[in-house]
Scaffold this active site. Structure first.
Site, PDB file in Angstrom:
ATOM      1  N   CYS A   1     -31.380  -3.761 -74.992  1.00  0.00           N
ATOM      2  CA  CYS A   1     -31.460  -5.195 -74.681  1.00  0.00           C
ATOM      3  C   CYS A   1     -30.526  -6.069 -75.512  1.00  0.00           C
ATOM      4  O   CYS A   1     -30.379  -5.861 -76.712  1.00  0.00           O
ATOM      5  CB  CYS A   1     -32.877  -5.693 -74.898  1.00  0.00           C
ATOM      6  SG  CYS A   1     -34.106  -4.786 -73.987  1.00  0.00           S
TER       7      CYS A   1
ATOM      8  N   ARG B   1     -24.001  -3.126 -74.630  1.00  0.00           N
ATOM      9  CA  ARG B   1     -25.187  -2.486 -75.188  1.00  0.00           C
ATOM     10  C   ARG B   1     -25.931  -1.668 -74.134  1.00  0.00           C
ATOM     11  O   ARG B   1     -26.761  -0.828 -74.483  1.00  0.00           O
ATOM     12  CB  ARG B   1     -26.130  -3.538 -75.786  1.00  0.00           C
ATOM     13  CG  ARG B   1     -25.513  -4.307 -76.933  1.00  0.00           C
ATOM     14  CD  ARG B   1     -26.378  -5.473 -77.349  1.00  0.00           C
ATOM     15  NE  ARG B   1     -27.614  -5.044 -77.962  1.00  0.00           N
ATOM     16  CZ  ARG B   1     -27.780  -4.788 -79.251  1.00  0.00           C
ATOM     17  NH1 ARG B   1     -26.763  -4.925 -80.078  1.00  0.00           N
ATOM     18  NH2 ARG B   1     -28.947  -4.413 -79.727  1.00  0.00           N
TER      19      ARG B   1
ATOM     20  N   TRP C   1     -32.832  -3.492 -70.929  1.00  0.00           N
ATOM     21  CA  TRP C   1     -32.739  -2.050 -70.715  1.00  0.00           C
ATOM     22  C   TRP C   1     -34.181  -1.577 -70.565  1.00  0.00           C
ATOM     23  O   TRP C   1     -34.952  -1.597 -71.521  1.00  0.00           O
ATOM     24  CB  TRP C   1     -32.069  -1.404 -71.918  1.00  0.00           C
ATOM     25  CG  TRP C   1     -31.633   0.010 -71.712  1.00  0.00           C
ATOM     26  CD1 TRP C   1     -30.494   0.445 -71.100  1.00  0.00           C
ATOM     27  CD2 TRP C   1     -32.313   1.185 -72.148  1.00  0.00           C
ATOM     28  NE1 TRP C   1     -30.433   1.815 -71.134  1.00  0.00           N
ATOM     29  CE2 TRP C   1     -31.536   2.293 -71.766  1.00  0.00           C
ATOM     30  CE3 TRP C   1     -33.512   1.411 -72.820  1.00  0.00           C
ATOM     31  CZ2 TRP C   1     -31.910   3.609 -72.036  1.00  0.00           C
ATOM     32  CZ3 TRP C   1     -33.900   2.715 -73.086  1.00  0.00           C
ATOM     33  CH2 TRP C   1     -33.086   3.794 -72.693  1.00  0.00           C
TER      34      TRP C   1
ATOM     35  N   ASN D   1     -36.737  -7.837 -77.217  1.00  0.00           N
ATOM     36  CA  ASN D   1     -36.064  -6.537 -77.329  1.00  0.00           C
ATOM     37  C   ASN D   1     -36.984  -5.654 -78.162  1.00  0.00           C
ATOM     38  O   ASN D   1     -37.393  -6.056 -79.247  1.00  0.00           O
ATOM     39  CB  ASN D   1     -34.709  -6.726 -78.025  1.00  0.00           C
ATOM     40  CG  ASN D   1     -34.057  -5.409 -78.403  1.00  0.00           C
ATOM     41  OD1 ASN D   1     -34.443  -4.347 -77.912  1.00  0.00           O
ATOM     42  ND2 ASN D   1     -33.074  -5.471 -79.270  1.00  0.00           N
ATOM     43  N   GLY D   2     -37.322  -4.472 -77.662  1.00  0.00           N
ATOM     44  CA  GLY D   2     -38.175  -3.558 -78.432  1.00  0.00           C
ATOM     45  C   GLY D   2     -39.377  -3.133 -77.608  1.00  0.00           C
ATOM     46  O   GLY D   2     -39.380  -3.253 -76.381  1.00  0.00           O
TER      47      GLY D   2
ATOM     48  N   GLU E   1     -18.216  17.369 -79.705  1.00  0.00           N
ATOM     49  CA  GLU E   1     -17.920  15.993 -79.308  1.00  0.00           C
ATOM     50  C   GLU E   1     -17.183  15.966 -77.959  1.00  0.00           C
ATOM     51  O   GLU E   1     -17.480  15.121 -77.108  1.00  0.00           O
ATOM     52  CB  GLU E   1     -17.082  15.315 -80.404  1.00  0.00           C
ATOM     53  CG  GLU E   1     -16.481  13.974 -80.042  1.00  0.00           C
ATOM     54  CD  GLU E   1     -17.489  12.867 -79.745  1.00  0.00           C
ATOM     55  OE1 GLU E   1     -18.715  13.104 -79.889  1.00  0.00           O
ATOM     56  OE2 GLU E   1     -17.060  11.777 -79.346  1.00  0.00           O
TER      57      GLU E   1
ATOM     58  N   LYS F   1     -18.615  13.926 -74.735  1.00  0.00           N
ATOM     59  CA  LYS F   1     -17.851  12.894 -74.004  1.00  0.00           C
ATOM     60  C   LYS F   1     -17.861  13.196 -72.513  1.00  0.00           C
ATOM     61  O   LYS F   1     -18.015  12.318 -71.696  1.00  0.00           O
ATOM     62  CB  LYS F   1     -16.391  12.822 -74.498  1.00  0.00           C
ATOM     63  CG  LYS F   1     -16.168  12.169 -75.832  1.00  0.00           C
ATOM     64  CD  LYS F   1     -16.314  10.661 -75.873  1.00  0.00           C
ATOM     65  CE  LYS F   1     -17.665  10.211 -76.284  1.00  0.00           C
ATOM     66  NZ  LYS F   1     -18.072  10.154 -77.616  1.00  0.00           N
TER      67      LYS F   1
ATOM     68  N   GLU G   1     -21.438  12.635 -70.908  1.00  0.00           N
ATOM     69  CA  GLU G   1     -21.883  11.256 -70.739  1.00  0.00           C
ATOM     70  C   GLU G   1     -20.987  10.454 -69.801  1.00  0.00           C
ATOM     71  O   GLU G   1     -21.462   9.556 -69.117  1.00  0.00           O
ATOM     72  CB  GLU G   1     -22.060  10.539 -72.080  1.00  0.00           C
ATOM     73  CG  GLU G   1     -20.829  10.405 -72.917  1.00  0.00           C
ATOM     74  CD  GLU G   1     -21.093   9.758 -74.267  1.00  0.00           C
ATOM     75  OE1 GLU G   1     -22.089   9.044 -74.426  1.00  0.00           O
ATOM     76  OE2 GLU G   1     -20.274   9.972 -75.193  1.00  0.00           O
TER      77      GLU G   1
ATOM     78  N   HIS H   1     -21.946  36.294 -79.232  1.00  0.00           N
ATOM     79  CA  HIS H   1     -23.394  36.445 -79.424  1.00  0.00           C
ATOM     80  C   HIS H   1     -24.182  35.881 -78.240  1.00  0.00           C
ATOM     81  O   HIS H   1     -25.398  35.737 -78.334  1.00  0.00           O
ATOM     82  CB  HIS H   1     -23.819  35.763 -80.727  1.00  0.00           C
ATOM     83  CG  HIS H   1     -23.150  36.338 -81.933  1.00  0.00           C
ATOM     84  ND1 HIS H   1     -23.480  37.582 -82.437  1.00  0.00           N
ATOM     85  CD2 HIS H   1     -22.134  35.876 -82.703  1.00  0.00           C
ATOM     86  CE1 HIS H   1     -22.708  37.845 -83.485  1.00  0.00           C
ATOM     87  NE2 HIS H   1     -21.878  36.825 -83.661  1.00  0.00           N
TER      88      HIS H   1
ATOM     89  N   LYS I   1     -25.646   1.360 -75.518  1.00  0.00           N
ATOM     90  CA  LYS I   1     -24.735   1.470 -76.656  1.00  0.00           C
ATOM     91  C   LYS I   1     -25.510   1.569 -77.964  1.00  0.00           C
ATOM     92  O   LYS I   1     -25.173   2.325 -78.856  1.00  0.00           O
ATOM     93  CB  LYS I   1     -23.828   0.240 -76.674  1.00  0.00           C
ATOM     94  CG  LYS I   1     -22.841   0.194 -77.829  1.00  0.00           C
ATOM     95  CD  LYS I   1     -21.758   1.227 -77.621  1.00  0.00           C
ATOM     96  CE  LYS I   1     -20.751   1.266 -78.752  1.00  0.00           C
ATOM     97  NZ  LYS I   1     -20.004   2.527 -78.739  1.00  0.00           N
TER      98      LYS I   1
HETATM   99  C1  F6R Z   1     -21.781   8.937 -77.720  1.00  0.00           C
HETATM  100  C2  F6R Z   1     -22.344   7.886 -78.543  1.00  0.00           C
HETATM  101  C3  F6R Z   1     -23.668   8.112 -79.164  1.00  0.00           C
HETATM  102  C4  F6R Z   1     -23.761   7.404 -80.531  1.00  0.00           C
HETATM  103  C5  F6R Z   1     -25.192   7.528 -81.074  1.00  0.00           C
HETATM  104  C6  F6R Z   1     -25.321   6.877 -82.445  1.00  0.00           C
HETATM  105  O1  F6R Z   1     -20.523   8.598 -77.229  1.00  0.00           O
HETATM  106  O2  F6R Z   1     -21.768   6.826 -78.669  1.00  0.00           O
HETATM  107  O3  F6R Z   1     -23.963   9.469 -79.265  1.00  0.00           O
HETATM  108  O4  F6R Z   1     -22.843   7.973 -81.406  1.00  0.00           O
HETATM  109  O5  F6R Z   1     -26.089   6.911 -80.188  1.00  0.00           O
HETATM  110  O6  F6R Z   1     -25.015   5.517 -82.388  1.00  0.00           O
HETATM  111  P1  F6R Z   1     -24.715   4.719 -83.721  1.00  0.00           P
HETATM  112  O7  F6R Z   1     -23.443   5.227 -84.293  1.00  0.00           O
HETATM  113  O8  F6R Z   1     -24.614   3.282 -83.300  1.00  0.00           O
HETATM  114  O9  F6R Z   1     -25.872   4.956 -84.641  1.00  0.00           O
END
Ligand code: F6R
Length: 617
Positions: A2, A27, A75, A102-103, A486, A490, A493, A509, A612
């Site tokens: 949110c 976000r 959200w 928010n929450g 990573e 990427k 997602e 293994h 985000k």
């Molecule tokens: C993936 C991504 C997430 C964040 C994770 C932690 O692309 O962005 O996996 O890395 O949610 O977020 P922060 O760094 O804000 O704690």
């Protein structure tokens, strides 16, 4: 998750609110709404879906000019993302109060039962509406908004940022914060509230971060902050160092594209002023922990989630190798539930771009209670994590708007290297000449990152070529292993396809059973130049998977004359010390995933189901 904006002042409120919500879009959200107080009283518009739906709704049903209001992007947690569940929620039988949240209000069921028993009618399925009705009821009884607001927030359990306006007190926005983000923007004859500074940075750079369990009484010419118990608070003001234009696309097709290209600067800015030309690290932020204490650390634990945890995985190699402090990496949400050994000699390093990830906040609170010191590696000024930690190394990546993290990761890894070198320096754990040579090498990395960026046409084309892939596997070894993880994250997602990252040595293994004719595999190949090289072992791994039909894309170091004989495609990255290679090798993987997702017609800035900033556990 949110996004929240509040405003009081001479500007046209709707413009401020919609502009702020636009900047908070990153976000993640699935509905949006605003309330303003105008000459007609309280006016509210809200709509499921993207912000443009709300803007269209306002165009169809215009709102009167106003100088006070609140706005929200939701959200969904309690209740589907519908118009009715969108915020703001109105409170009381006369509907003179509007609230955004928010929450999660954990005790909402019992509070709702209390209100239902009195005959309160609910218009939504949300936990948030309960707070709106409770505050309206309390206001009707005590006649003073700050008192009514405080009485109710003291009854709520869980996580909440709440903003409230009331028609009877049209000059004040009330706000409260517990376990969810809230920042105040200070203007001249106007003031702002936001989930983060992006909400108001185009209007003011003066900000205050609201503390845990604090209430804000915001008027055009005054800002008062109190504890939930009424005790006056004197929060510290800070200056936002983000430029408003840094949070716009600036001509790039997506924020992600822009942020991938921001990486030479993100790495350079994170290093700036922190290593001198002799390779000596100057990180006064961390020295505030005390040199004696630093010498006494007997364990270092990185806590983080998702991409940030892969930054921790890379940093672990550097910190342990250089400082000889036993180092581990824990996913924040697993950490505190397994009774880890934490003492007053443990340094917990929490890595978070947003500084608001609830799992990471809870992990650090747990660590502090157990006596550890907490150092944050954080990209967001005024974030809760930064405020609650004993020391902070800010990554200077600038605002990261695309949901999928790119430049924050390379900046976090860079901060991890700085930390490793500093610890080695303070503890004298390696010869100064070798340490300083590493520092000097690190200073060369922004230019090498730029070289990788200049060569992105090839991985981008490969992303397009593989747009029909059903699954992609990633292999890496040593510091290449977290980068394989990573790369897979990427792709999952952004492109919604199956992707897995494996340690190349683990292949035999089990995972090698996945290899079938045509299976794309991206392999991060270590440098062939270093003495303890893993290069031949990874080349053997490539041969094993090629023999079983895999199509191999290798990410390898320039000058590697061998790899080309074994892989269909080779993406070369500049030569550097192996330990620093992750901030180069990850970039083609980011571009590959972005391009593959774009070729599939997907929105790379806002992938489905993701937020985000994950502000719930
Ligand atoms: C993936 C991504 C997430 C964040 C994770 C932690 O692309 O962005 O996996 O890395 O949610 O977020 P922060 O760094 O804000 O704690």
């Amino acid at each position: 998750m949110c996004g929240i904006v509040g405003y009081v002042g001479p500007k046209e409120t709707l413009d401020v609110l919609l502009g702020g919500l636009k900047r908070l879009e990153y976000r993640g959200y699935d509905s949006a709404g605003v309330s303003v107080i105008s000459e007609l009283g309280l006016e509210t518009r809200k709509k499921a879906g993207k912000l443009t739906n709300l803007v269209n709704e306002i165009a169809e049903h215009p709102m009167r000019p106003s100088h006070i209001g609140i706005g929200h992007t939701r959200w969904a947690t309690h209740g589907a993302p519908t118009d009715g569940n969108a915020h703001p929620h109105l409170g009381g039988p006369t509907q003179k109060l509007s609230l955004i949240h928010n929450g999660i209000i954990e005790n909402f069921a019992e509070l709702k039962a209390e209100l239902l028993a009195e005959g309160t009618k609910f218009a939504s399925e949300t936990d948030s509406e309960v707070a709106a009705h409770l505050i309206a009821r309390e206001y009707a009884s005590v006649g003073d908004l700050p008192t009514a607001f405080a009485n109710v927030v003291n009854r709520l359990h869980g996580a909440f940022t709440l903003l409230v306006v009331h028609v009877d007190q049209p000059d004040v926005v009330m706000a409260a914060r517990r376990n969810a983000p809230l920042v105040i923007g200070l203007g001249d004859g106007e003031n702002f509230l936001g989930s983060d500074v992006a909400a108001f940075v185009e209007h003011t750079k003066r900000a205050i971060s609201v503390g845990q369990d604090q209430i804000v009484i915001l008027r055009a010419n005054s800002v008062e902050v109190r504890g939930f118990d009424g005790t006056p608070a004197t929060p510290e003001e800070f200056t936002v160092d983000w430029d408003a234009s840094a949070a716009s696309k600036g001509g790039w097709p997506s924020f992600m594209d822009k942020e991938i290209h921001d990486q030479p600067q993100a790495v350079g800015d994170t290093l700036m002023g922190r290593i001198d030309a002799d390779g000596v690290v100057q990180l006064s932020e961390v020295e505030s922990l005390g040199v004696d204490w630093v010498n006494n650390i007997d364990r270092l634990v990185f806590v983080a989630c998702g991409t940030a945890s892969y930054a921790g995985d890379v940093a672990k190699y550097a910190v342990e190798k250089w400082s000889r402090i036993p180092t581990s990496v824990e996913l924040s949400h697993e950490f505190r539930y397994r009774d880890p050994i934490i003492t007053d000699r443990t340094l917990v390093v929490a890595i978070s771009q947003s500084g608001e990830t609830m799992d990471t906040l809870m992990a650090t609170r747990y660590a502090k209670e157990a006596g550890a010191k907490v150092l944050a590696i954080c990209n967001t000024q005024g974030a809760t994590l930064a405020r609650e930690s004993d020391a902070v190394i800010y990554t200077h990546a600038g605002p990261e708007v695309a949901v999928a993290s790119t430049k924050a990761l390379t900046a976090q890894i860079t901060a991890g290297y700085l930390l490793g070198l500093l610890l080695a320096q303070l503890r004298n754990s390696m010869p100064a000449t070798a340490r300083q040579a590493l520092g000097q090498e690190l200073l060369k990395m922004p230019a090498r990152v730029q070289q990788v960026i200049d060569g992105l046409a090839q991985p981008r084309q490969l992303g397009k070529d593989f747009a029909d892939a059903k699954s992609v596997l990633f292999l890496g070894r040593n510091v290449g292993f977290p980068i394989a993880m990573e790369g897979a994250l990427k792709l999952k997602e952004l492109a919604y396809i199956h992707a897995e990252g494996f340690a190349a040595g683990e292949l035999k293994h089990g995972p090698i059973a996945l290899i079938d004719e045509g299976q794309p595999v991206i392999v991060i190949v270590p440098s062939p130049r270093e003495a303890d090289t893993l290069h031949p072992k990874v080349i053997s791994n490539i041969q094993e998977i090629r023999a079983r039909g895999a199509k191999v894309i290798a990410v390898a170091e320039e000058g590697d004359a061998i790899v080309g004989d074994y892989a269909e495609h080779v993406i070369f990255t500049p030569q550097c010390q192996s330990i620093f290679s992750p901030i180069l090798s990850v970039i083609p993987l980011q571009a590959f995933a972005m391009e593959l997702a774009t070729a599939k017609g997907l929105d790379v800035d806002q992938p489905r189901n993701l937020a985000k900033s994950v502000t719930v556990e």
